[in-house]
Design an enzyme around this catalytic site. Structure first.
Site, short mmCIF file in Angstrom:
data_model
loop_
_atom_site.label_atom_id
_atom_site.label_comp_id
_atom_site.label_asym_id
_atom_site.label_seq_id
_atom_site.Cartn_x
_atom_site.Cartn_y
_atom_site.Cartn_z
N HIS A 261 37.50 39.85 70.84
CA HIS A 261 36.42 38.89 70.54
C HIS A 261 36.98 37.73 69.70
CE1 HIS A 261 33.60 42.63 70.66
NE2 HIS A 261 33.39 41.95 71.77
N LYS B 276 20.30 51.43 70.57
CA LYS B 276 19.31 52.06 69.70
C LYS B 276 19.94 52.48 68.38
CE LYS B 276 15.47 53.12 72.52
NZ LYS B 276 15.97 53.03 73.92
N ARG C 28 38.02 40.37 80.84
CA ARG C 28 39.27 41.07 80.57
C ARG C 28 39.94 41.55 81.84
NH1 ARG C 28 36.14 45.04 76.73
NH2 ARG C 28 34.88 44.78 78.60
N SER D 222 34.74 47.40 72.33
CA SER D 222 34.12 47.98 71.13
C SER D 222 33.91 49.48 71.33
CB SER D 222 32.78 47.30 70.85
OG SER D 222 32.97 45.94 70.59
#
Ligand code: PNS
Length: 158
Positions: free
Chosen positions: A18, A42, A91, A129
């Protein structure tokens, strides 16, 4: 006319992939807003406030990088900020289908907004991530793949 771009995402957590895209964007556009999606998952690992704090600290010296949050439709946020460009990182080929669908949906929702894809440096092309969280939680090393601050914050989580 100055170009303002929005780089949206969950950033849970921010990775060096990022960071690479944001720095490329900051060179290419006059200003880039890193827009962190509220409630993307969530139960995110990092709270919204932590994600904002981390990104603000990492880009403290980049005067044309702004950190903000958004919810609702991305195109509505982009229009509200008077931006016309959405930046997304690509990517690998595997990213393409999802990104293609999102770009075309966003184009349909607001045809004045363009999605621009940028490629990170080769060494970041396999980082996500999700993988960072998995590897770290299982005791693997993530140094060099995330900013030092993210690594410190990950350590505080366990
Ligand atoms: O980091 P991510 O999870 O790949 O980012 C996805 C994101 C935040 C760009 C996407 O989920 C999004 O734009 N969400 C906002 C809601 C929206 O506009 N959905 C329609 C997109 S076509």
């Amino acid at each position: 006319m100055s170009t303002l771009a929005v780089y949206p995402g969950s950033f849970d957590p921010l990775t060096n992939g990022h960071v690479d895209i944001i720095l490329r964007g900051a060179r290419f556009f006059d200003r880039i807003i890193v827009a962190i999606l509220v409630n993307a998952e969530k139960s995110p690992l990092f709270s919204m406030q932590e994600r904002v704090e981390i990104a603000r600290e990492v880009f403290r010296d980049q005067k044309n990088v702004e950190i903000d949050t958004f919810d609702g439709l991305l195109v509505d946020y982009v229009a509200r900020r008077h931006a016309h460009v959405i930046v997304r990182g690509l990517r690998a080929v595997s990213d393409f289908e999802y990104e293609f669908q999102m770009a075309l949906m966003n184009q349909r929702l607001n045809s004045t907004i363009e999605t621009v894809f940028m490629m990170p440096a080769e060494q970041y092309t396999y980082i996500s991530s999700r993988l960072i969280k998995e590897v770290f939680s299982l005791g693997g090393r993530v140094s060099g793949l995330v900013p030092d601050l993210v690594e410190q914050r990950l350590r505080q989580k366990v």
